[in-house]
Scaffold this motif. Structure first.
Motif, PDB file in Angstrom:
ATOM      1  N   PRO A  73       0.383 -10.504 -10.405  1.00 24.40           N
ATOM      2  CA  PRO A  73       1.352 -10.213  -9.333  1.00 24.40           C
ATOM      3  C   PRO A  73       1.074  -8.882  -8.654  1.00 24.40           C
ATOM      4  O   PRO A  73       0.269  -8.060  -9.120  1.00 24.40           O
ATOM      5  CB  PRO A  73       2.695 -10.173 -10.076  1.00 24.40           C
ATOM      6  CG  PRO A  73       2.434 -10.702 -11.432  1.00 24.40           C
ATOM      7  CD  PRO A  73       0.997 -10.509 -11.728  1.00 24.40           C
ATOM      8  N   SER A  74       1.790  -8.651  -7.555  1.00 28.31           N
ATOM      9  CA  SER A  74       1.603  -7.419  -6.791  1.00 28.31           C
ATOM     10  C   SER A  74       2.412  -6.263  -7.347  1.00 28.31           C
ATOM     11  O   SER A  74       2.315  -5.148  -6.853  1.00 28.31           O
ATOM     12  CB  SER A  74       1.999  -7.645  -5.328  1.00 28.31           C
ATOM     13  OG  SER A  74       3.390  -7.891  -5.225  1.00 28.31           O
ATOM     14  N   HIS A  75       3.232  -6.532  -8.373  1.00 28.30           N
ATOM     15  CA  HIS A  75       4.039  -5.461  -8.947  1.00 28.30           C
ATOM     16  C   HIS A  75       3.607  -5.231 -10.397  1.00 28.30           C
ATOM     17  O   HIS A  75       2.810  -5.983 -10.945  1.00 28.30           O
ATOM     18  CB  HIS A  75       5.525  -5.821  -8.885  1.00 28.30           C
ATOM     19  CG  HIS A  75       5.824  -7.218  -9.314  1.00 28.30           C
ATOM     20  ND1 HIS A  75       5.812  -8.281  -8.442  1.00 28.30           N
ATOM     21  CD2 HIS A  75       6.108  -7.744 -10.520  1.00 28.30           C
ATOM     22  CE1 HIS A  75       6.085  -9.394  -9.082  1.00 28.30           C
ATOM     23  NE2 HIS A  75       6.267  -9.099 -10.351  1.00 28.30           N
ATOM     24  N   VAL A  76       4.148  -4.187 -10.981  1.00 30.20           N
ATOM     25  CA  VAL A  76       3.862  -3.910 -12.385  1.00 30.20           C
ATOM     26  C   VAL A  76       4.579  -4.962 -13.221  1.00 30.20           C
ATOM     27  O   VAL A  76       5.796  -5.092 -13.164  1.00 30.20           O
ATOM     28  CB  VAL A  76       4.312  -2.493 -12.774  1.00 30.20           C
ATOM     29  CG1 VAL A  76       3.972  -2.209 -14.231  1.00 30.20           C
ATOM     30  CG2 VAL A  76       3.639  -1.470 -11.866  1.00 30.20           C
ATOM     31  N   ALA A  77       3.841  -5.723 -14.002  1.00 26.14           N
ATOM     32  CA  ALA A  77       4.366  -6.897 -14.694  1.00 26.14           C
ATOM     33  C   ALA A  77       3.844  -6.893 -16.126  1.00 26.14           C
ATOM     34  O   ALA A  77       3.054  -6.018 -16.514  1.00 26.14           O
ATOM     35  CB  ALA A  77       3.924  -8.160 -13.944  1.00 26.14           C
ATOM     36  N   PRO A  78       4.259  -7.858 -16.949  1.00 24.21           N
ATOM     37  CA  PRO A  78       3.762  -7.885 -18.338  1.00 24.21           C
ATOM     38  C   PRO A  78       2.249  -7.938 -18.444  1.00 24.21           C
ATOM     39  O   PRO A  78       1.674  -7.474 -19.438  1.00 24.21           O
ATOM     40  CB  PRO A  78       4.395  -9.166 -18.897  1.00 24.21           C
ATOM     41  CG  PRO A  78       5.618  -9.377 -18.089  1.00 24.21           C
ATOM     42  CD  PRO A  78       5.278  -8.890 -16.714  1.00 24.21           C
ATOM     43  N   TRP A 129       0.810  -1.197   0.000  1.00 26.53           N
ATOM     44  CA  TRP A 129       0.000   0.000   0.000  1.00 26.53           C
ATOM     45  C   TRP A 129       0.857   1.267   0.000  1.00 26.53           C
ATOM     46  O   TRP A 129       0.502   2.266  -0.634  1.00 26.53           O
ATOM     47  CB  TRP A 129      -0.916   0.029   1.240  1.00 26.53           C
ATOM     48  CG  TRP A 129      -1.536   1.370   1.491  1.00 26.53           C
ATOM     49  CD1 TRP A 129      -1.267   2.239   2.504  1.00 26.53           C
ATOM     50  CD2 TRP A 129      -2.511   2.013   0.672  1.00 26.53           C
ATOM     51  NE1 TRP A 129      -2.015   3.385   2.387  1.00 26.53           N
ATOM     52  CE2 TRP A 129      -2.794   3.270   1.265  1.00 26.53           C
ATOM     53  CE3 TRP A 129      -3.165   1.667  -0.499  1.00 26.53           C
ATOM     54  CZ2 TRP A 129      -3.701   4.167   0.723  1.00 26.53           C
ATOM     55  CZ3 TRP A 129      -4.081   2.560  -1.044  1.00 26.53           C
ATOM     56  CH2 TRP A 129      -4.339   3.790  -0.438  1.00 26.53           C
ATOM     57  N   GLY A 130       1.997   1.253   0.650  1.00 26.54           N
ATOM     58  CA  GLY A 130       2.720   2.491   0.944  1.00 26.54           C
ATOM     59  C   GLY A 130       3.017   3.363  -0.250  1.00 26.54           C
ATOM     60  O   GLY A 130       2.895   4.592  -0.181  1.00 26.54           O
ATOM     61  N   THR A 131       3.406   2.761  -1.381  1.00 26.60           N
ATOM     62  CA  THR A 131       3.749   3.546  -2.563  1.00 26.60           C
ATOM     63  C   THR A 131       2.532   3.908  -3.411  1.00 26.60           C
ATOM     64  O   THR A 131       2.608   4.802  -4.258  1.00 26.60           O
ATOM     65  CB  THR A 131       4.768   2.769  -3.417  1.00 26.60           C
ATOM     66  OG1 THR A 131       5.281   3.615  -4.434  1.00 26.60           O
ATOM     67  CG2 THR A 131       4.149   1.548  -4.064  1.00 26.60           C
ATOM     68  N   HIS A 144       6.587  -3.163  -6.444  1.00 26.62           N
ATOM     69  CA  HIS A 144       5.263  -3.621  -6.028  1.00 26.62           C
ATOM     70  C   HIS A 144       4.239  -2.492  -6.055  1.00 26.62           C
ATOM     71  O   HIS A 144       3.396  -2.374  -5.172  1.00 26.62           O
ATOM     72  CB  HIS A 144       5.331  -4.247  -4.642  1.00 26.62           C
ATOM     73  CG  HIS A 144       6.243  -5.428  -4.587  1.00 26.62           C
ATOM     74  ND1 HIS A 144       5.870  -6.676  -5.020  1.00 26.62           N
ATOM     75  CD2 HIS A 144       7.520  -5.553  -4.183  1.00 26.62           C
ATOM     76  CE1 HIS A 144       6.887  -7.514  -4.866  1.00 26.62           C
ATOM     77  NE2 HIS A 144       7.902  -6.861  -4.377  1.00 26.62           N
ATOM     78  N   GLY A 145       4.307  -1.671  -7.098  1.00 25.67           N
ATOM     79  CA  GLY A 145       3.303  -0.625  -7.264  1.00 25.67           C
ATOM     80  C   GLY A 145       2.119  -1.081  -8.097  1.00 25.67           C
ATOM     81  O   GLY A 145       1.372  -0.241  -8.615  1.00 25.67           O
ATOM     82  N   GLY A 146       1.950  -2.385  -8.222  1.00 23.27           N
ATOM     83  CA  GLY A 146       0.897  -2.929  -9.081  1.00 23.27           C
ATOM     84  C   GLY A 146      -0.506  -2.424  -8.787  1.00 23.27           C
ATOM     85  O   GLY A 146      -1.262  -2.118  -9.722  1.00 23.27           O
TER      86      GLY A 146
END
Length: 795
Positions: free
Chosen positions: A136-141, A61-63, A93-95
């Motif tokens: 995923p929890s991050h920005v991914a393909p 959440w933080g970002t 993990h800014g997804g």
């Protein structure tokens, strides 16, 4: 450089603009938090219960609030200015934020029609996040509009500059987290602005997002006084615009002004360079955004501060299913965004939320720049015949393979001069690696000061050299993923510096290949030269052939490794890899003179097979079954095997010797383990099932054992390769030190072919004697034995 003025924007937002921006930001924050926590009840039409909450709370959440703020404001300036824009989301993990933004602008639902832009789709969006079978929890393909894997930090700014190269109309916003800013690759990437040509390239707008904390510690840049940080960034060649605060209305107004001023400055830089011919290196704008970690989330949990601290980094309210107090606090947090004002009864975003959202391909989630295969054109690789070397008979002439390749690359550079979609990157080694023919078509790009003694530097060059392998890799990845072509030339020993980066790119390609909407992009091609066996002056520090081992551990549908043994096979391999898609190709080839073994058509046929017999070198013709197989992979091992075969032909003419050369290392694998793998029957026909195989390999010998351990012949396989024995010495002494030399190979044959140990004892002794004589000779003369230095293949 004249000062820019704000000419296209009002001095401040109107109240209506402010309300619309704040509505979009609140909606994005609501969606980001919902993805972390909710399984159902997405609009809070009923009081939250534990059954509405995911059993495992995962995510960051933080970002997210800061990323949502940037997404919101980018939408405003893209719409207002009709910008062609791309955003690189660097914070790990800014997804949740980027998924929220693409769902709001509709691009996510267009990409994934089952995740509709309504209540049902919102529930699917929430459920799938960090959930089995989800995203995923991050920005991914899987995230529309992304070209940057957010799972590992440090590469965002390099990717952004790679995307901007040769894209003159593109503005690449790059969000850099303050944790990411502590990494070595990111620290070097600040210098990428010295390689950005304002005439032919787009612009990069770095946005340094300082929320103060990593997982459990403060961040360095966030604790610097603003004046000190400002001087640092100006020293890197930027003009920082600072935005700081925790009052949403004030931050909205300040950030909108900063974006407008930054884009006005970019417009001015481009106009002065493109229309007025100004050649001074510009100082590009950037934004420094300071907001609280986990902004708008819980202020305290269980009496402990959370918002604005490291505790907001991941899941600020844990144990929501088990703790009724946390559940009530979560509901109050989510309702603080007033979702009923943001979404209608069907869960669709209201007009005020979408007022500043761009349309069509201008949306960040819909830009074709982030799906580079849509823009990719075939690379105009010329016919190979004009560049090939004549080979009347094997082993009679010598050429420098990479110098021969340089002629081909020069023509590729010339053929792409108008369209500007091919670049060569490398750490200060283009000429050293014998590729300097490309300077006949283009120079090295350089925007900083030049001196009269400089050579081959130009603002519009398309060769990129900087002594940071990280930066070279990042530039090329960003360039390829936005629809262009390129080559990374590097010393073999030091390409290991980007081990982690190539891991991430391979993972990206593997994931993207499974997404039908992602179009194939040009392959990432490595040319590794100045290799382990020819480091005559650099010595042990420059001797490491292990990158091949590293890459061959990765996804077999993505990775390819080629070891062409001479100039014509290198041309054939290059022709293939430059045209390929969605692969990481590693090509290892020498730059020193080496023997020409195959004519061009023979080289093409051999490379197409990937591995095959060289009948002219062996003595197993006429249907004879071989007594021994001499196999080789790599230019120096090939020379030593051919020389060993020549010795055996002279001294043991009755011995049936088969010579096998391997170009494509994956051919050694079974077909079930790699697309290029050989079926067992084909492998057995080539290497036999039960005859001794002496394999001379370019790198660490255990790789060959790992690739072939399932084969029937493996118990009879003996591999020679690099054994970490290196120094500054003669070329032949390097192979002797590692027991890869021709005399050692002959001794191996005698030791392993049944019956030869007794019959050929005197020959074995003479081979050992030559090795001893070699040691004495090089210490007296400083050069290799004449019979080695003057050797050539005699049929």
């Amino acid at each position: 450089m004249p000062e820019a003025t704000t000419t296209t924007a009002p001095a401040d937002l109107t109240d209506d603009d402010l309300a619309a921006l704040d509505a979009h930001w609140r909606a994005a924050n609501y969606l980001a938090a919902g993805q972390i926590y909710l399984l159902r009840n997405p609009l809070l039409t009923e009081p939250l219960t534990r059954d509405d909450i995911k059993p495992r709370l995962l995510g960051h959440w933080g970002t997210s609030p800061g990323l949502n703020l940037i997404y919101t404001h980018l939408g405003r300036v893209i719409s207002r200015r009709d910008l062609d824009a791309l955003c690189i989301w660097g914070p790990g993990h800014g997804g949740p934020a980027v998924l929220a933004g693409s769902w709001l602008d509709g691009s996510y639902s267009e990409t994934y029609p089952d995740v509709t832009r309504d209540a049902a789709g919102m529930e699917r969006l929430f459920r799938q996040f960090s959930f089995p079978g989800g995203v995923p929890s991050h920005v991914a393909p899987e995230v529309p509009g992304s070209i940057h894997e957010g799972g590992e930090l440090g590469y965002s700014l390099a990717h952004a500059y790679g995307a901007a190269l040769d894209n003159p109309g593109l503005v690449v916003a790059c969000v850099i987290g303050d944790g990411e800013a502590e990494t070595g690759p990111l620290a070097t990437s600040w210098h990428a602005n010295k390689f950005l040509d304002p005439v032919h390239d787009g612009a990069v707008l770095p946005i340094l997002h300082l929320n103060g904390y990593k997982i459990a510690n403060p961040t360095v840049l966030a604790r610097l006084p603003e004046h000190e940080l400002d001087k640092l960034l100006r020293g890197f060649g930027h003009e920082p615009l600072h935005v700081c605060g925790d009052d949403p209305a004030e931050v909205h107004r300040a950030l909108a002004r900063a974006f407008d001023l930054a884009l006005d400055r970019i417009d001015l830089i481009h106009r002065l360079a493109r229309e007025e011919g100004v050649e001074d290196r510009p100082h590009w704008p950037m934004i420094v955004l300071r907001t609280p970690k986990g902004w708008t989330g819980p202020h305290e949990v269980d009496g402990v501060p959370v918002e604005g601290t490291w505790r907001a980094h991941q899941v600020p309210l844990p144990n929501v299913r088990e703790n009724p107090g946390h559940l009530r606090q979560l509901e109050a947090w989510l309702r603080s965004y007033r979702p009923e004002e943001l979404f209608d009864e069907q869960g669709r975003p209201r007009e005020i939320v979408l007022r500043h959202v761009p349309q069509g391909r201008r949306r960040l989630g819909a830009t074709p720049r982030a799906n580079g295969g849509l823009l990719l054109r075939e690379l105009p690789v010329p016919p190979l015949e004009p560049f090939a070397v004549d080979v009347d008979k094997p082993g009679a002439t010598l050429h420098e393979p990479t110098r021969v390749l340089g002629g081909l690359l020069e023509q590729v550079m010339a053929a792409t001069a108008g369209r500007r979609d091919f670049r060569i990157v490398g750490p200060d080694e283009t000429a050293s690696n014998r590729l300097d023919a490309v300077y006949g078509a283009t120079a090295k790009v350089w925007e900083a000061e030049t001196l009269p003694t400089d050579e081959h530097l130009a603002r519009d060059g398309r060769v990129m050299e900087v002594l940071s392998e990280h930066l070279c890799q990042g530039w090329l990845e960003g360039y390829l993923l936005t629809g262009r072509h390129g080559l990374f030339s590097c010393y073999e020993a030091f390409v290991h510096i980007v081990d982690s980066m190539v891991n991430q790119h391979i993972k990206w390609l593997k994931s993207s290949r499974r997404l039908p909407w992602r179009r194939p992009v040009a392959s990432l091609n490595y040319l590794l030269t100045s290799h382990v066996w020819r480091q005559d002056h650099n010595g042990f520090s420059h001797q490491d052939p292990g990158f091949v081992d590293h890459v061959l551990n990765k996804s077999p549908e993505v990775v390819r490794v080629y070891l062409p043994p001479d100039a014509n096979t290198l041309l054939s391999v290059a022709d293939h890899v430059l045209r390929s898609r969605d692969h990481v190709n590693v090509v290892v080839a020498g730059k020193q003179p080496c023997f020409d073994w195959l004519g061009l058509q023979e080289a093409r046929d051999h490379c197409a097979r990937g591995a095959g017999t060289w009948d002219w070198a062996g003595t197993d013709s006429g249907g004879r079954e071989p007594d021994v197989v001499l196999a080789c992979a790599g230019d120096v091992p090939t020379q030593e095997v051919i020389a060993a075969a020549s010795l055996l032909r002279s001294h043991l003419p009755e011995l049936a010797v088969r010579v096998v050369n391997v170009v494509d290392m994956a051919r050694l694998l079974p077909e079930r383990e790699h697309p290029h793998g050989m079926p067992d029957f084909e492998f057995d026909a080539l290497f036999t099932r039960d005859r001794p195989v002496i394999f001379a390999y370019h790198g660490y010998p255990w790789l060959i054992h790992r690739l072939t351990y399932r084969r029937a012949v493996h118990p009879h396989l003996h591999v020679r390769g690099y054994m970490e024995e290196g120094t500054t010495t003669t070329p032949f002494d390097m192979v002797v030190r590692n027991d890869l030399d021709r005399y050692r190979l002959v001794m191996d044959v005698i030791d392993r072919v049944p019956g030869l140990a007794v019959r050929a004892a005197s020959l074995r002794q003479s081979m050992a004697d030559v090795r001893s004589r070699h040691h004495a000779w090089i210490r007296e003369h400083g050069s290799d034995l004449p019979e080695v230095a003057e050797w050539s293949w005699q049929d």
